[in-house]
Structures are given as structure tokens and as C-alpha cells.
Motif scaffolding. Structure first.
Motif, PDB file in Angstrom:
ATOM      1  N   PRO A   2      10.741  -6.303 -10.191  1.00  0.00           N
ATOM      2  CA  PRO A   2       9.637  -7.262 -10.756  1.00  0.00           C
ATOM      3  C   PRO A   2       8.145  -7.008  -9.393  1.00  0.00           C
ATOM      4  O   PRO A   2       7.002  -6.863  -9.263  1.00  0.00           O
ATOM      5  N   ALA A   3       8.775  -7.432  -8.285  1.00  0.00           N
ATOM      6  CA  ALA A   3       8.240  -7.745  -7.270  1.00  0.00           C
ATOM      7  C   ALA A   3       7.688  -5.706  -6.435  1.00  0.00           C
ATOM      8  O   ALA A   3       6.224  -6.009  -5.451  1.00  0.00           O
ATOM      9  N   GLU A   4       7.606  -5.339  -6.608  1.00  0.00           N
ATOM     10  CA  GLU A   4       7.416  -3.663  -6.575  1.00  0.00           C
ATOM     11  C   GLU A   4       5.691  -3.635  -7.029  1.00  0.00           C
ATOM     12  O   GLU A   4       5.262  -3.793  -7.499  1.00  0.00           O
ATOM     13  N   PRO A   5       5.675  -3.550  -5.467  1.00  0.00           N
ATOM     14  CA  PRO A   5       3.747  -3.115  -5.861  1.00  0.00           C
ATOM     15  C   PRO A   5       3.504  -1.724  -5.981  1.00  0.00           C
ATOM     16  O   PRO A   5       4.099  -0.809  -6.139  1.00  0.00           O
ATOM     17  N   GLN A   6       1.797  -1.968  -6.876  1.00  0.00           N
ATOM     18  CA  GLN A   6       1.269  -0.767  -7.435  1.00  0.00           C
ATOM     19  C   GLN A   6       0.239  -0.212  -5.998  1.00  0.00           C
ATOM     20  O   GLN A   6      -0.468  -0.859  -4.985  1.00  0.00           O
ATOM     21  N   PRO A   7       0.918   1.164  -4.932  1.00  0.00           N
ATOM     22  CA  PRO A   7       0.058   1.540  -4.134  1.00  0.00           C
ATOM     23  C   PRO A   7      -1.226   1.969  -4.707  1.00  0.00           C
ATOM     24  O   PRO A   7      -1.885   2.015  -5.435  1.00  0.00           O
ATOM     25  N   VAL A   8      -1.964   1.139  -3.019  1.00  0.00           N
ATOM     26  CA  VAL A   8      -3.432   1.853  -3.457  1.00  0.00           C
ATOM     27  C   VAL A   8      -3.372   3.654  -2.801  1.00  0.00           C
ATOM     28  O   VAL A   8      -2.788   3.811  -1.750  1.00  0.00           O
ATOM     29  N   GLY A   9      -4.349   4.064  -3.278  1.00  0.00           N
ATOM     30  CA  GLY A   9      -4.494   4.821  -2.383  1.00  0.00           C
ATOM     31  C   GLY A   9      -4.103   6.038  -3.378  1.00  0.00           C
ATOM     32  O   GLY A   9      -3.253   7.587  -3.053  1.00  0.00           O
ATOM     33  N   GLY A  10      -3.266   5.612  -4.611  1.00  0.00           N
ATOM     34  CA  GLY A  10      -2.738   6.633  -5.161  1.00  0.00           C
ATOM     35  C   GLY A  10      -3.339   8.107  -6.284  1.00  0.00           C
ATOM     36  O   GLY A  10      -4.929   7.787  -5.609  1.00  0.00           O
ATOM     37  N   ALA A  11      -2.601   8.451  -6.649  1.00  0.00           N
ATOM     38  CA  ALA A  11      -3.554   9.367  -7.518  1.00  0.00           C
ATOM     39  C   ALA A  11      -4.581   9.116  -8.452  1.00  0.00           C
ATOM     40  O   ALA A  11      -4.768   9.980  -9.082  1.00  0.00           O
ATOM     41  N   HIS A  12      -3.872   8.103  -9.035  1.00  0.00           N
ATOM     42  CA  HIS A  12      -4.752   7.283 -10.286  1.00  0.00           C
ATOM     43  C   HIS A  12      -5.090   6.195  -9.999  1.00  0.00           C
ATOM     44  O   HIS A  12      -4.767   5.488 -10.084  1.00  0.00           O
ATOM     45  N   SER A  13      -6.903   6.340 -10.098  1.00  0.00           N
ATOM     46  CA  SER A  13      -7.381   5.234  -9.694  1.00  0.00           C
ATOM     47  C   SER A  13      -7.599   4.041 -11.111  1.00  0.00           C
ATOM     48  O   SER A  13      -7.439   2.506 -10.356  1.00  0.00           O
ATOM     49  N   ALA A  14      -6.581   4.043 -12.334  1.00  0.00           N
ATOM     50  CA  ALA A  14      -5.921   3.290 -13.068  1.00  0.00           C
ATOM     51  C   ALA A  14      -4.693   2.630 -12.264  1.00  0.00           C
ATOM     52  O   ALA A  14      -4.664   1.191 -13.104  1.00  0.00           O
ATOM     53  N   ASP A  15      -4.013   3.160 -11.714  1.00  0.00           N
ATOM     54  CA  ASP A  15      -2.786   2.107 -11.860  1.00  0.00           C
ATOM     55  C   ASP A  15      -3.541   1.231 -10.002  1.00  0.00           C
ATOM     56  O   ASP A  15      -2.484   0.446  -9.553  1.00  0.00           O
ATOM     57  N   ILE A  37       1.093  -1.536  -0.039  1.00  0.00           N
ATOM     58  CA  ILE A  37      -0.174  -0.132   0.626  1.00  0.00           C
ATOM     59  C   ILE A  37       0.677   1.096   0.142  1.00  0.00           C
ATOM     60  O   ILE A  37       0.059   2.189  -0.024  1.00  0.00           O
ATOM     61  N   VAL A  38       2.076   1.245   0.172  1.00  0.00           N
ATOM     62  CA  VAL A  38       3.159   2.277   0.098  1.00  0.00           C
ATOM     63  C   VAL A  38       4.048   1.907  -1.547  1.00  0.00           C
ATOM     64  O   VAL A  38       4.409   1.245  -1.679  1.00  0.00           O
ATOM     65  N   PRO A  39       4.423   2.930  -1.689  1.00  0.00           N
ATOM     66  CA  PRO A  39       5.220   3.477  -3.458  1.00  0.00           C
ATOM     67  C   PRO A  39       6.362   2.913  -2.807  1.00  0.00           C
ATOM     68  O   PRO A  39       6.625   3.011  -1.562  1.00  0.00           O
ATOM     69  N   THR A  40       7.281   2.039  -3.262  1.00  0.00           N
ATOM     70  CA  THR A  40       8.597   1.602  -3.079  1.00  0.00           C
ATOM     71  C   THR A  40       9.712   2.880  -2.569  1.00  0.00           C
ATOM     72  O   THR A  40      10.386   3.238  -1.637  1.00  0.00           O
ATOM     73  N   ALA A  41       9.099   4.309  -3.336  1.00  0.00           N
ATOM     74  CA  ALA A  41      10.021   5.516  -2.729  1.00  0.00           C
ATOM     75  C   ALA A  41       9.916   5.969  -1.360  1.00  0.00           C
ATOM     76  O   ALA A  41      10.686   6.225  -0.953  1.00  0.00           O
ATOM     77  N   GLN A  42       8.686   5.387  -0.869  1.00  0.00           N
ATOM     78  CA  GLN A  42       8.379   6.323   0.363  1.00  0.00           C
ATOM     79  C   GLN A  42       8.336   4.812   1.053  1.00  0.00           C
ATOM     80  O   GLN A  42       8.288   5.504   2.955  1.00  0.00           O
ATOM     81  N   LEU A  43       8.943   3.769   1.101  1.00  0.00           N
ATOM     82  CA  LEU A  43       8.970   2.610   2.048  1.00  0.00           C
ATOM     83  C   LEU A  43      10.243   3.160   3.146  1.00  0.00           C
ATOM     84  O   LEU A  43       9.377   2.610   4.062  1.00  0.00           O
ATOM     85  N   PRO A  44      10.588   3.982   2.857  1.00  0.00           N
ATOM     86  CA  PRO A  44      11.817   4.167   4.142  1.00  0.00           C
ATOM     87  C   PRO A  44      11.471   4.589   5.080  1.00  0.00           C
ATOM     88  O   PRO A  44      11.314   4.262   6.056  1.00  0.00           O
ATOM     89  N   THR A  45      11.025   5.370   4.201  1.00  0.00           N
ATOM     90  CA  THR A  45       9.766   6.791   5.262  1.00  0.00           C
ATOM     91  C   THR A  45       8.275   5.296   6.788  1.00  0.00           C
ATOM     92  O   THR A  45       8.932   6.173   7.701  1.00  0.00           O
ATOM     93  N   ALA A  46       7.910   5.037   5.483  1.00  0.00           N
ATOM     94  CA  ALA A  46       6.706   4.433   5.918  1.00  0.00           C
ATOM     95  C   ALA A  46       7.487   3.163   7.145  1.00  0.00           C
ATOM     96  O   ALA A  46       6.776   2.844   8.397  1.00  0.00           O
ATOM     97  N   VAL A  47       8.459   2.113   6.849  1.00  0.00           N
ATOM     98  CA  VAL A  47       9.372   1.793   8.034  1.00  0.00           C
ATOM     99  C   VAL A  47       9.237   2.201   9.229  1.00  0.00           C
ATOM    100  O   VAL A  47       9.337   1.385  10.401  1.00  0.00           O
ATOM    101  N   ALA A  48      10.659   3.590   8.792  1.00  0.00           N
ATOM    102  CA  ALA A  48      10.713   4.340  10.015  1.00  0.00           C
ATOM    103  C   ALA A  48       9.622   4.848  11.306  1.00  0.00           C
ATOM    104  O   ALA A  48       9.333   4.723  12.314  1.00  0.00           O
ATOM    105  N   MET A  49       8.430   5.421  10.456  1.00  0.00           N
ATOM    106  CA  MET A  49       6.830   5.819  10.648  1.00  0.00           C
ATOM    107  C   MET A  49       7.348   4.468  11.306  1.00  0.00           C
ATOM    108  O   MET A  49       6.008   4.884  12.665  1.00  0.00           O
ATOM    109  N   ASN A  50       6.659   3.679  11.603  1.00  0.00           N
ATOM    110  CA  ASN A  50       6.241   2.175  11.752  1.00  0.00           C
ATOM    111  C   ASN A  50       7.668   2.151  13.419  1.00  0.00           C
ATOM    112  O   ASN A  50       6.531   1.679  14.597  1.00  0.00           O
ATOM    113  N   SER A  51       8.029   2.482  12.974  1.00  0.00           N
ATOM    114  CA  SER A  51       8.699   2.264  14.342  1.00  0.00           C
ATOM    115  C   SER A  51       8.962   3.009  15.479  1.00  0.00           C
ATOM    116  O   SER A  51       8.758   2.928  16.888  1.00  0.00           O
ATOM    117  N   ALA A  52       8.729   4.282  14.753  1.00  0.00           N
ATOM    118  CA  ALA A  52       8.500   5.079  16.185  1.00  0.00           C
ATOM    119  C   ALA A  52       7.207   4.971  16.802  1.00  0.00           C
ATOM    120  O   ALA A  52       6.549   5.416  17.059  1.00  0.00           O
TER     121      ALA A  52
END
Length: 430
Positions: free
Chosen positions: A408-421, A131-146
Motif C-alpha cells: 500500500p505504501a507504493e507511491p504514484q510517480p510524478v512525471g509519469g505518462a498519465h496526468s490522471a495518475d 517520484i520514481v515508480p517502484t519498478a525503477q527504484l533499484p535503478t534510481a538507488v544505484a544511480m544515486n550511489s554513482a
């Protein structure tokens, strides 16, 4: 087009917020459980037994939990865990209120709490990368730690205060927290993950596959071994410091502040982790944790003030979230989605073993080697691991997580800007 920030990712906000509340509720129950057992039985041994059951249940259920998270619908698994947890603690509220609580029930509830948390963790960890784009995954992991550190700090304080009002109140707060979490999770849109291939429906084989994956990936294997060794010696060191503080006449209040400062440092470190993770190489971010601890841990041998020790704990806790973000992000991106639940569970079990054995070792050390000698012995263990990390060719060439951006394992985010993605999602209702 650039993905919206995490603050606008509806599904991540729901997942993060619901679990921040759940963590606080759990911490409130954990601080109240031993107090309740003492009030009912007067036995410190039984208090330890009840908490030990929770920890043991998490360890026993750990490996199967990861396999089930990869086999089953992850959203439904998370909802089921929250529902069962809520009902178990609600039964405790009822019996405490009616003054008919018993030790067998307390043990049973603690076991259910541990199993539910063990099952929930791998499902959530695997869902995060979907549910998190790859580029934002480090921030998400850190925020989960917090989130974990904040939940523990706030829940511990809340639990102690609420228990002073009435024995049932902290558990009622836990029930409310998990009920709200259940409701929030109902609205998380979680993408479908790859199903277990035909012919791989044997739970034991699936668990073994997860273990083989962790051991077979060189970077994962080395970081796990180093982290487990560090956790073992540091958890032993923590017990040594607490015992020494008591022996040196530091008050219980100061010891409480000292322990809380470790959490404060963890929260602060988690908040700066995304910034540091982008600016430090993986090798530097990992190695710096070990060297900082090696240099700071001996100071406890000469500190006899609880507040100064708390400041030392803050300094020790600042950098580990950056290393955890670097390692955790790389592991999630490297691991195929169909194995991510098992990756998380293996990490949890290994970490749980070191967390359980380290304090026991620390207790033996401080009993056998009085005074600052116990601190020096634990520091020596940390220093040995630090040397291994420093000269490890695997860690010196640890790849950056952005090297896997195009995997290839990279997911497409849910709740992104484009519903087609947006990929096909699992049921939005339980």
C-alpha cells in the motif's frame, strides 16, 4: 501501462542532476578547507578540527533531521537547506577574497555545511520513493550511489585545481553549484507525504519511533548490524593501507591514484548494480560482497605498488553498490512514507559512527602492529562478519524487493505518462 524510463522522468532528472552538481561543489570545498586553514594558521590540528566539525554536525543533526523530514514539507526543507548552505559558503568566499577570514568563521561555516547536508539527505531519500515508480527504484538507488562517487571524484579534482588559481575560487564554485541546484529543485514536483498524526508532534518521540522501526524490522536490523561492522573494519583497513603505502616508499601521487580508484570502482559498480540486482538473489548479492572483501583484503600485505593497490581497490568496490541497491530498495519499499525520512537519517547516523570510529581504530592498529600484521588483523575482522552473514538465516531468506511491489505504501510517480495518475503535489515554488 509501463512507466517511462528514468531518463524521461523530469522530476528525477532534476533531482539527480542538481545533487550531482551539489556533491561536486561540496567535494571541492572539502578538499580546499584544510588547505585554507593551513594557509591561514599553519596548523594541521586546526585543519582536522574544521573538517571534524562538519562530520560531527552531520552526526548530531542526523536523528532530528529524519524526524523533521517526516514532519515538514520535504521540498521546502530541501530548498531551505540549499539556500542556507549557499549563503554560508558565500560568506566564506567574501572573507577569503577580502583576506579577513578567521578560524571561528571557518568552524561556523563547516557546522552549517554539515547540518544542511544532514537535513537534506533524509528529505531527498524520502522524496525519491515518491517520484520514481517502484519498478525503477533499484535503478534510481544505484544511480544515486554513482552520483555520489562521481561528485566526490570530480569535485576533489576540481577543488584542488581551483585552489591553485586562488583560495576563494573552489568555494565560489561550491556557491554556484548549490545556487544552480536550488533553482533546479524549485521545478521538482514532489508529492505530499503523510502528515505526522495528531498527538505525535514531539520531536523526541518521533526520533524514538524511527529508531524502533529500524530495530523492530528483522531484515533491516540484521543488514544494518552487518553493514556497520563491515564499514568499521574496512575504513580501518583503508587507513592501514595508506600508512603502509607511505612506509613502503609509494609516492604521494601514487597514493592519490590509489585512493581515486576506490571511487572509480564505486562508479563502475553503481552502473552495473541494476543489472546484477535483477539477476542475483538478495542473499547472493549481499554475501558476495563480504566474501570478495575477505579474499582480496589480505593481498595488500604483499603489494608494494600504488597502481596495483588501486586495481585491487577497483575490484573491492565493484560489488558493494549491488548489495546497497538490494538493501536500500527493500528498506524504502518496506517503510511507510511517514517514516522514510527517519529511516534515512538513522542509516546515515549509524554509517557515520562507523566511518568515524573505523579510521581511529585503524590508526591504533597500524601503530601497534607494524607491517602486514595490521592488514591481517583487519581482514580477520571482515572474515568474522562474513561468517555471520553466510550463516544468518535472516539473510538467507532476505526477500526480493519486487515482493513489496503491491504494498500500500507504493507511491504514484510524478512525471509519469498519465496526468490522471499524478497525486496532489506540494508547492512547485519555494
Amino acid at each position: 501501462m509501463t512507466a517511462p524510463p528514468l531518463s524521461r522522468n523530469r522530476d528525477y532528472r532534476l533531482l539527480w542532476g542538481s545533487q550531482a552538481l551539489s556533491e561536486a561543489g561540496f567535494a571541492a570545498s572539502v578538499i580546499a578547507l584544510p588547505l585554507l586553514v593551513l594557509a591561514v594558521t599553519g596548523s594541521p590540528a586546526l585543519s582536522g578540527l574544521v573538517l571534524g566539525v562538519d562530520a560531527m554536525a552531520q552526526l548530531v543533526a542526523g536523528l532530528p533531521a529524519g524526524a523533521l523530514a517526516d514532519r515538514w514539507n520535504r521540498k521546502k526543507l530541501m530548498l531551505g537547506c540549499e539556500a542556507v548552505y549557499t549563503l554560508a559558503v558565500a560568506s566564506l568566499v567574501a572573507t577569503v577574497w577580502l583576506d579577513v577570514v578567521s578560524i571561528p568563521q571557518l568552524i561556523a561555516v563547516a557546522a552549517v555545511m554539515g547540518c544542511c547536508r544532514s537535513l537534506f539527505g533524509p528529505a531527498e531519500g524520502a522524496t525519491l520513493a515518491r517520484i520514481v515508480p517502484t519498478a525503477q527504484l533499484p535503478t534510481a538507488v544505484a544511480m544515486n550511489s554513482a552520483r555520489g562517487a562521481l561528485g566526490q571524484l570530480s569535485g576533489t579534482a576540481i577543488g584542488g585545481f581551483l585552489y591553485g588559481l586562488a583560495r576563494a575560487v573552489p568555494f565560489a564554485f561550491d556557491v554556484l553549484a548549490h545556487a544552480v541546484s536550488f533553482a533546479a529543485l524549485c521545478f521538482v514536483r514532489s508529492p505530499r507525504h503523510e502528515p505526522v498524526p495528531r498527538g505525535e508532534g514531539h520531536l523526541g518521540r518521533e526520533m524514538a519511533e524511527g529508531l524502533r522501526w529500524v530495530w523492530g524490522e528483522r531484515h533491516v536490523r540484521v543488514t544494518v548490524l552487518c553493514a556497520v561492522s563491515l564499514n568499521f573494519f574496512f575504513s580501518a583497513y583503508y587507513i592501514v593501507v595508506v600508512v603502509l603505502a607511505r612506509d613502503r616508499g609509494i609516492t604521494a601521487g601514487e597514493i592519490g591514484v590509489m585512493a581515486a580508484m576506490l571511487g572509480v570502482g564505486g562508479v563502475a559498480g553503481s552502473l552495473i548494480a541494476p543489472w546484477l540486482q535483477r539477476r542475483l538473489s538478495p542473499y547472493v548479492s549481499i554475501m558476495s560482497v563480504f566474501w570478495v572483501l575477505t579474499l582480496l583484503t589480505p593481498l595488500a600485505a604483499v603489494i608494494d605498488d600504488g597502481y596495483l593497490m588501486g586495481a585491487l581497490f577497483v575490484a573491492m568496490a565493484l560489488l558493494p553498490p549491488t548489495a546497497n541497491t538490494t538493501i536500500g530498495t527493500y528498506q524504502l519499499l518496506l517503510t511507510p512514507d511517514r517514516l522514510r525520512g527517519r529511516l534515512t537519517s538513522v542509516m546515515g547516523v549509524i554509517g557515520g559512527v562507523s566511518a568515524a570510529t573505523g579510521p581511529a581504530f585503524g590508526g591504533l592498529v597500524v601503530q601497534a602492529v607494524p607491517g602486514g600484521g595490521a592488514v591481517v588483523l583487519c581482514t580477520a575482522g571482515i572474515a568474522l562478519v562474513t561468517l555471520v552473514v553466510t550463516f544468518s538465516p535472516t539473510l538467507r531468506h532476505f526477500p526480493r524487493s519486487d515482493a513489496l511491489t503491491a504494498a500500500p505504501a507504493e507511491p504514484q510517480p510524478v512525471g509519469g505518462a498519465h496526468s490522471a495518475d499524478v497525486p496532489t503535489t506540494e508547492e512547485n515554488q519555494p
